[in-house]
Design a protein around this motif. Structure first.
Motif, PDB file in Angstrom:
ATOM      1  N   PHE A 751     -53.637 -40.852 -40.042  1.00 56.99           N
ATOM      2  CA  PHE A 751     -54.748 -40.121 -39.452  1.00 56.99           C
ATOM      3  C   PHE A 751     -55.124 -38.918 -40.319  1.00 56.99           C
ATOM      4  O   PHE A 751     -54.265 -38.172 -40.779  1.00 56.99           O
ATOM      5  CB  PHE A 751     -54.369 -39.655 -38.053  1.00 56.99           C
ATOM      6  N   LEU A 752     -56.417 -38.755 -40.550  1.00 52.30           N
ATOM      7  CA  LEU A 752     -56.924 -37.606 -41.308  1.00 52.30           C
ATOM      8  C   LEU A 752     -57.439 -36.562 -40.331  1.00 52.30           C
ATOM      9  O   LEU A 752     -58.365 -36.832 -39.557  1.00 52.30           O
ATOM     10  CB  LEU A 752     -58.054 -38.051 -42.246  1.00 52.30           C
ATOM     11  N   ASN A 753     -56.848 -35.378 -40.378  1.00 54.47           N
ATOM     12  CA  ASN A 753     -57.312 -34.331 -39.480  1.00 54.47           C
ATOM     13  C   ASN A 753     -58.559 -33.667 -40.039  1.00 54.47           C
ATOM     14  O   ASN A 753     -59.059 -34.011 -41.122  1.00 54.47           O
ATOM     15  CB  ASN A 753     -56.192 -33.311 -39.201  1.00 54.47           C
ATOM     16  N   LEU A 754     -59.070 -32.695 -39.300  1.00 50.25           N
ATOM     17  CA  LEU A 754     -60.343 -32.068 -39.648  1.00 50.25           C
ATOM     18  C   LEU A 754     -60.302 -31.409 -41.021  1.00 50.25           C
ATOM     19  O   LEU A 754     -61.199 -31.609 -41.853  1.00 50.25           O
ATOM     20  CB  LEU A 754     -60.720 -31.043 -38.569  1.00 50.25           C
ATOM     21  N   LEU A 755     -59.262 -30.639 -41.285  1.00 53.68           N
ATOM     22  CA  LEU A 755     -59.182 -29.923 -42.561  1.00 53.68           C
ATOM     23  C   LEU A 755     -59.036 -30.912 -43.722  1.00 53.68           C
ATOM     24  O   LEU A 755     -59.613 -30.709 -44.797  1.00 53.68           O
ATOM     25  CB  LEU A 755     -58.016 -28.937 -42.539  1.00 53.68           C
ATOM     26  N   GLN A 756     -58.266 -31.987 -43.506  1.00 54.95           N
ATOM     27  CA  GLN A 756     -58.112 -32.987 -44.571  1.00 54.95           C
ATOM     28  C   GLN A 756     -59.448 -33.645 -44.890  1.00 54.95           C
ATOM     29  O   GLN A 756     -59.800 -33.839 -46.059  1.00 54.95           O
ATOM     30  CB  GLN A 756     -57.096 -34.051 -44.140  1.00 54.95           C
ATOM     31  N   ASP A 792     -54.782 -39.437 -53.700  1.00 54.16           N
ATOM     32  CA  ASP A 792     -53.493 -39.385 -54.382  1.00 54.16           C
ATOM     33  C   ASP A 792     -52.390 -38.958 -53.418  1.00 54.16           C
ATOM     34  O   ASP A 792     -52.598 -38.860 -52.200  1.00 54.16           O
ATOM     35  CB  ASP A 792     -53.566 -38.485 -55.616  1.00 54.16           C
ATOM     36  N   GLU A 793     -51.205 -38.665 -53.964  1.00 54.96           N
ATOM     37  CA  GLU A 793     -50.052 -38.385 -53.116  1.00 54.96           C
ATOM     38  C   GLU A 793     -50.215 -37.111 -52.310  1.00 54.96           C
ATOM     39  O   GLU A 793     -49.572 -36.932 -51.269  1.00 54.96           O
ATOM     40  CB  GLU A 793     -48.769 -38.312 -53.969  1.00 54.96           C
ATOM     41  N   THR A 794     -51.091 -36.188 -52.738  1.00 58.87           N
ATOM     42  CA  THR A 794     -51.322 -34.945 -51.995  1.00 58.87           C
ATOM     43  C   THR A 794     -52.647 -34.976 -51.233  1.00 58.87           C
ATOM     44  O   THR A 794     -53.153 -33.936 -50.828  1.00 58.87           O
ATOM     45  CB  THR A 794     -51.298 -33.745 -52.951  1.00 58.87           C
ATOM     46  N   MET A 795     -53.218 -36.174 -51.092  1.00 56.16           N
ATOM     47  CA  MET A 795     -54.472 -36.391 -50.365  1.00 56.16           C
ATOM     48  C   MET A 795     -55.674 -35.762 -51.054  1.00 56.16           C
ATOM     49  O   MET A 795     -56.706 -35.519 -50.428  1.00 56.16           O
ATOM     50  CB  MET A 795     -54.377 -35.894 -48.909  1.00 56.16           C
ATOM     51  N   VAL A 796     -55.564 -35.500 -52.363  1.00 54.33           N
ATOM     52  CA  VAL A 796     -56.727 -35.076 -53.142  1.00 54.33           C
ATOM     53  C   VAL A 796     -57.561 -36.316 -53.435  1.00 54.33           C
ATOM     54  O   VAL A 796     -57.033 -37.368 -53.799  1.00 54.33           O
ATOM     55  CB  VAL A 796     -56.300 -34.385 -54.452  1.00 54.33           C
TER      56      VAL A 796
END
Length: 964
Positions: A751-756, A792-796
Motif C-alpha cells: 500500500f502506498l500512503n499519501l506522502l509516498q 527502487d528499494e527506497t520507493m524513489v
C-alpha cells in the motif's frame, strides 16, 4: 498491432450511430469472448464508448475497431462491412476462423486492415482490391490458400503488405511489383513458385523491406532489384533460385542481405563482381550467401565490404584456397561462418583482433597448422567450431579467457598432448567435442565443475586412467561418449544419477568390475554401449524401459543376466544364484569398509574446517560497495544467457509491447555479483528494433536520478544466428507503480500512503521537467503511464521505457513527425493525437495529468465505470472541492483515520482533536494534487500547465503538508 489513432475523414459524415451499433452487435453475437472484453457492448449504450471502438467527433461514426489480443474466436461477420466510415480494423492475435467476407471490399475508407495471427483460411477475396484508400494490409500467420489475388495490385496507396506464413501458392502477381508506394513487402513462408519478373524492382522506388524467403521461387534473381534503390532489407533465402549471384549496385541503404539456401553458382571472377557491387552499401551488417554452389576462391576484395559488417556466412559451398587477409577491418563482426568448404592453409592471425566475435565456424575444411593463442583475445566467443580439419599441436590453454563459451568443437583433427584442465574451467560450456584426435593422459577431475555440460565426446583418442567420479556432478549431461580410448578401472558408481542421460558410450576401453546398479535409473536412455571392455556380473537394466536393441554389451565375456529376454537379445550367459553371491560378496564387503572409512574422514574434515568455511562464506556474501564495477561496456548474448539462466520463466519479471524483462545475476571481474534487469527485444515485431534504437538514443545522453539507469546494451546474435538486442538496466525491487496502485488482490502489492504517492508524483514530474526543459533537443516520452514508472528499494520513482520517445526539433519543423498511427496506451494519450497532431510536450503533460488523477483516485482511466461520455477527468472535475473525499482513493483516507486514532487520544482528552485536523489536511492535500492533475489533463493543449509548473506546484503542496 496497428494503432487506433488515425486521421479521420470529416466530410459527408452522417449521424447514423444505430447502423454502426447493429453491425457491431451482429459481429459480437457469434463470438466467443473468454475474457469478457466486450461485456460493455450492450444495446442500450452508445458504441462510441465501447471497448476497442473510437468514433469521429462529428457524427459519431465508428472509425476505429481495435480488438487485438483478446482471445476472441468465431467468424468474421459480413455486417462489419456496414461500418462504412471505418479507417482501421485490427482483429489480430485472436482465434478467428473461416474466410474473409467478400463484403469487406466495400470498406472504401479503410486505411489499415490487420487480421494477422488468427486461424482464418480459404482464399483471400479479390474484392479487397476495391479498398482504394488502404495503406496497410496485414494477413500474416493464418491459413490462407490459393493464389494471391492480382487485384491487390490495384491498391495504389498501399505501403505495407504482409502476407507471410500462410499457404499461398502459384506465382507472385506482377501487378503488386508495380505499386510505387509500397515500402514493405513480405510473402515469406508460403508455397509460392515460379520466376520473378526481370523488371522486378523497376517500379518499387519506395520499397525498403523485401522478404520472399521460404518459398519455391526459381530462375535467376534479377539484377533489376537494384532499381529499388531505397531497399534496406532483402531476404530471398530458402528458395530454388539458380544462376549466378545477382549484382546489387546502388543500394546505398542496404543493411541485410540473405541469399542462403538456394542453388546459386559462382566462380572466382563472378564472386569478385558480387562483392564489388556491394562496395557502396556502406551500412551492410548482415550478409548470408551460405548453402549454395559457389566455387573458386574467396577474393580478397571481400575486405571492401562495409566495416559495419556483423554477420558474414559463406558456409556449405565449394570455395577453395586460403581464407584471405584483410578480415581485421571488420571490428564489429559477431558471427563468421566458413564451414563445409574446401579452404586450406592456416587461419589468419588477424582474426584475433576481432574482439566482438561471438561465433566462429570453420569446421569441415582442410585448414591446417597449430591452433594459436589468438582465441584468448576473443573473450566474447559463444561458439567455436573447428572440427574436421587438419589442425595440429596442442589445445591452447588461452581458451580459458572465453568465459561465455557455449560450444567448443575440435573433433577430427590431429591434436596431441593432454586435455588442458583450463578447458574444464569453462563453466558455461554445454557442448565439448574432442573426438578423433591423438590426445592422451587422463580426463581432468575438473570435469565435475561443468554443471551446464550437456554433451561430452572424447572418443577415438588415447586417453587413459580411471573415469573420474567427479563426472557424476555433471547433472545436465545428455550425451557422454568416451569410446575407443584406454580408460581403465570401474565405471563410477553413481553414473546413473545423471537423470537426463540419453546416450552413454564407454565401449572399447579397459573397464573392469560390475556395471553400476544406478544405471537402472536412466529413464531417458536411448543408447547404451558398454561393449568390448572387461566387465563382469549381472546386467542391471531390468528397470530401464527402452528398446533393448540399442543396448550393446558384447565383448564382455563375464557378463550375465537372470532375465531370459535380456540374455537372448544381448547374447550373454544366464546368471546362477551361487555364482552371483560369490561374485558380489567381496565387492559388498569392500564397499561397506570404504564407506565407513569415508564417513569418518568426512566428519573429521567437517569438524576441523567449519570455522574457516564460515568465515569464507561471510566474506563471499558481503555486499559490494560498487555493484557495477567490472561490468564490461559491451556484453554478449552468452553473458545474458548465463545471467538469466537461459531466460528461465522464473526470472521473467515483466512483458511489454516490444519485449520481455528478465532478472539476471551478473558476475563481475572483481568476483562480485549484482542482480540487474535485462530488457530483451522481440525483434520479430516490425517496430521492435526501431524502439530499441530510440531508447538507446534517448538514454545514452540523459542523466537524472528519476530516469531509469541503463547499465549497458547488447546488440548481438543468438546461438541460432538470429539478431539479438537487449538493454541491461538497474533492477527496481518494488516493481512498477501500476502494480502498487492496483494489486491483483487485497493482500497483494504494498500500500502506498499519501506522502509516498506525493513523493512519487514529484519524482515523475521532476524527470519529465528535465526531459522537456533541460535537454537539447527536448525529449518527449509519448507513453507515460503507471506501468512505465518503476520503484527502487527506497520507493524513489524512475521513469522508464523510452521505446516510443521522440526528439522535439523546435527549430526544424520538417523533422517533427505527426502522431498518425502512433502506438500508445489507451486512456493516457492526449486527445489531439487522435487527429494527427504533432507530438508535443503538451501531450506528455496530458499523460502526466491522467497519471496524477489515477494515483490519488485509485481508478484507471479505462475503468468500467467510465462510459456514456464519462471519463476520469470529468469524474474528478464534477465534484466540489469540499467533496474530494468522494473521488479520492478511499484507502488514503482510511489510512489517516487508522494511523491517528490511537496516537491522538491524549489530544482529545485535552479538548484538542488533532485527528480531525490531520484528516482535514490530508483531504486538502489530495484536493490540491487533483487540481494539478486537472490542470495538466485539460482537453485544450494550450491551457495545460507545463511540467515545470506542475513540478513546482507539487513541491509546494509537499512543503505545506510537511510543515503541518
Amino acid at each position: 498491432m496497428l494503432s487506433c489513432f488515425l486521421l479521420p475523414h470529416f466530410h459527408d459524415i452522417e449521424c447514423n450511430t444505430d447502423s454502426d451499433r447493429d453491425a457491431l452487435l451482429s459481429f459480437k453475437s457469434q463470438l466467443s469472448d473468454p475474457k469478457n472484453s466486450l461485456s460493455g457492448w450492450t444495446l442500450d449504450s452508445n458504441p462510441c464508448i465501447w471497448s476497442g471502438v473510437i468514433c469521429s467527433q462529428v457524427g459519431e461514426r465508428v472509425q476505429c475497431l481495435g480488438l487485438s489480443g483478446l482471445e476472441l474466436s468465431g467468424k468474421l461477420h459480413p455486417r462489419l462491412s456496414n461500418l462504412t466510415y471505418l479507417n482501421l480494423l485490427d482483429l489480430s492475435h485472436n482465434n478467428f476462423h473461416g474466410e474473409i467476407p467478400h463484403e469487406f471490399g466495400n470498406l472504401h475508407r479503410l486505411l489499415a486492415l490487420d487480421l494477422s495471427s488468427n486461424n482464418l483460411g480459404g482464399k483471400v477475396p479479390s474484392s479487397l482490391g476495391n479498398l482504394i484508400s488502404i495503406e496497410n494490409l496485414v494477413l500474416a500467420r493464418n491459413r490462407f490458400v490459393g493464389e494471391i489475388p492480382t487485384e491487390i495490385g490495384n491498391l495504389r496507396t498501399l505501403s505495407y503488405l504482409e502476407l507471410s506464413e500462410n499457404y499461398f501458392s502459384g506465382e507472385f502477381p506482377i501487378s503488386i511489383s508495380t505499386i510505387s508506394s509500397l515500402e514493405s513487402l513480405s510473402v515469406s513462408k508460403n508455397n509460392l513458385s515460379g520466376k520473378l519478373s526481370q523488371n522486378f524492382g523497376h517500379a518499387l522506388s519506395s520499397l525498403t523491406f523485401l522478404s520472399l524467403a521460404f518459398n519455391s521461387f526459381d530462375g535467376v534473381i534479377p539484377n533489376s532489384i537494384s532499381n529499388a534503390s531505397n531497399l534496406q532489407y532483402i531476404d530471398l533465402a530458402n528458395n530454388k533460385f539458380n544462376g549466378p549471384l545477382p549484382l546489387f549496385n546502388n543500394l546505398l541503404n542496404l543493411t541485410y542481405l540473405a541469399l542462403d539456401n538456394n542453388f546459386l553458382s559462382s566462380t572466382t571472377s563472378l564472386t569478385l563482381q558480387f562483392f564489388d557491387s556491394l562496395r557502396n552499401s556502406t551500412l551492410l551488417n548482415m550478409l548470408r550467401i551460405n548453402d549454395n554452389y559457389l566455387a573458386g576462391e574467396l577474393p580478397s576484395s571481400f575486405a571492401n565490404l562495409s566495416s559495419d559488417l556483423k554477420l558474414f556466412h559463406v558456409g556449405h559451398n565449394w570455395l577453395t584456397g586460403n581464407i584471405p587477409h584483410g578480415i581485421k577491418k571488420f571490428q564489429n563482426l559477431l558471427s563468421l561462418s566458413f564451414e563445409n568448404n574446401c579452404f586450406t592453409g592456416e587461419l589468419p592471425s588477424e582474426m584475433g583482433a576481432l574482439q566482438r566475435l561471438q561465433d566462429i565456424d570453420v569446421h569441415g575444411n582442410r585448414l591446417s597448422g597449430e591452433i594459436s593463442n589468438i582465441f584468448g583475445n576473443l573473450t566474447n566467443l559463444y561458439t567455436l567450431a573447428m572440427g574436421n580439419n587438419q589442425f595440429s599441436g596442442r589445445i591452447p590453454t588461452s581458451l580459458r579467457q572465453c568465459k561465455g563459451l557455449f560450444s567448443l568443437d575440435l573433433r577430427m583433427n590431429r591434436l596431441i598432448g593432454t586435455i588442458p584442465k583450463e578447458v574444464f574451467q569453462l563453466s558455461s560450456l554445454a557442448s565439448l567435442y574432442l573426438a578423433k584426435n591423438s590426445l592422451h593422459g587422463s580426463l581432468p577431475n575438473e570435469v565435475g565443475t561443468m554443471t551446464q555440460l550437456e554433451t561430452l565426446d572424447v572418443s577415438g583418442n588415447q586417453l587413459s586412467g580411471n573415469i573420474p567420479k567427479e563426472i557424476e556432478s555433471c547433472f545436465s549431461l545428455k550425451t557422454l561418449v568416451m569410446a575407443r580410448n584406454k580408460f581403465s578401472g570401474a565405471i563410477p558408481t553413481n553414473l546413473g544419477n545423471l537423470a537426463y542421460l540419453q546416450t552413454l558410450d564407454l565401449s572399447s576401453n579397459n573397464l573392469i568390475g560390475l556395471i553400476p546398479v544406478s544405471l537402472e535409473k536412466l529413464r531417458h536412455i536411448q543408447t547404451l554401449d558398454l561393449s568390448f571392455n572387461q566387465l563382469e556380473g549381472e546386467i542391471p537394466i531390468n528397470g530401464v524401459s527402452m528398446n533393448i536393441s540399442q543396448f550393446h554389451f558384447r565383448g564382455n565375456n563375464q557378463l550375465c543376466s537372470s532375465n531370459k529376454e535380456i540374455m537372448q537379445n544381448l547374447g550373454v550367459l544366464l546368471c546362477t544364484v551361487g555364482k552371483r553371491k560369490k561374485k558380489i560378496l567381496v565387492p559388498i564387503i569392500l564397499a561397506v569398509v570404504v564407506a565407513t572409512a569415508l564417513l569418518i574422514s568426512m566428519l573429521l574434515l567437517f569438524w576441523t574446517t567449519t570455522p574457516r568455511r564460515k568465515k569464507i562464506n561471510e566474506r563471499k556474501t558481503g555486499v559490494s560497495v560498487a555493484p557495477f564495477r567490472g561490468l564490461p561496456q559491451k556484453i554478449s548474448y552468452g553473458d545474458i544467457r548465463i545471467a538469466t539462466n537461459n531466460f528461465a520463466a522464473e526470472n521473467l519479471i515483466g512483458k511489454g509491447s516490444f519485449g520481455s524483462v528478465y532478472k539476471g545475476v551478473f558476475s563481475f571481474s572483481t568476483g562480485e555479483t549484482a542482480t540487474l534487469a535485462v530488457k530483451v527485444l522481440e525483434l520479430q515485431q516490425s517496430k521492435a528494433s526501431r524502439s530499441f534504437n530510440t531508447e538507446c538514443e534517448v538514454l545514452k545522453n540523459v542523466r537524472h536520478r528519476n530516469l531509469v539507469k541503463v547499465i549497458t546494451s547488447c546488440c548481438s546474435i543468438d546461438y541460432k544466428g538470429q539478431e539479438f538486442k537487449a538493454l541491461v538496466l538497474q533492477l527496481m525491487p518494488n516493481g512498477n507503480l501500476d502494480v502498487s496502485l492496483h494489486p491483483e488482490n487485497e493482500s497483494g502489492g504494498s500500500f502506498l500512503n499519501l506522502l509516498q504517492r506525493l513523493n512519487i508524483a514529484i519524482d515523475v514530474a521532476s524527470a519529465m521537467d528535465y526531459l522537456h526543459h533541460d535537454c537539447d533537443p527536448p525529449i518527449l516520452h509519448c507513453d507515460l503511464k503507471p506501468a512505465n514508472v518503476l520503484l527502487d528499494e527506497t520507493m524513489v520513482a524512475h521513469v522508464a521505457d523510452f521505446g516510443l520517445s521522440r526528439f522535439l526539433y523546435q527549430n526544424r519543423p520538417e523533422r517533427q513527425s505527426t502522431t498518425l498511427g502512433m502506438k500508445g496506451s489507451i486512456g493516457y494519450i492526449a486527445p489531439e493525437y487522435g487527429f494527427g497532431s504533432k507530438a508535443s510536450t503538451e501531450g506528455d503533460v496530458y499523460s502526466f495529468g491522467i497519471l496524477l488523477l489515477e494515483m490519488f483516485t485509485g481508478k484507471r482511466p479505462t475503468d468500467e465505470m467510465f462510459k456514456e461520455g464519462l471519463n476520469l477527468n470529468k469524474f474528478v472535475s464534477s465534484m466540489d472541492e469540499n467533496e474530494v473525499v468522494k473521488v479520492a482513493d478511499r484507502r488514503l483516507i482510511e489510512d489517516y483515520e487508522y494511523s491517528t486514532q490511537s496516537s491522538n487520544s491524549d489530544d482529545r482528552s485535552s479538548g484538542f482533536d488533532s485527528n480531525t485536523h490531520w484528516l482535514h489536511k490530508a483531504e486538502e492535500c489530495i484536493a490540491h494534487v487533483l487540481r494539478v492533475g486537472l490542470s495538466c489533463a485539460t482537453d485544450q493543449p494550450k491551457k495545460r500547465w507545463s511540467m515545470r509548473e506542475a513540478s513546482s506546484k507539487l513541491q509546494a503542496i509537499k512543503h505545506s503538508m510537511l510543515s503541518f
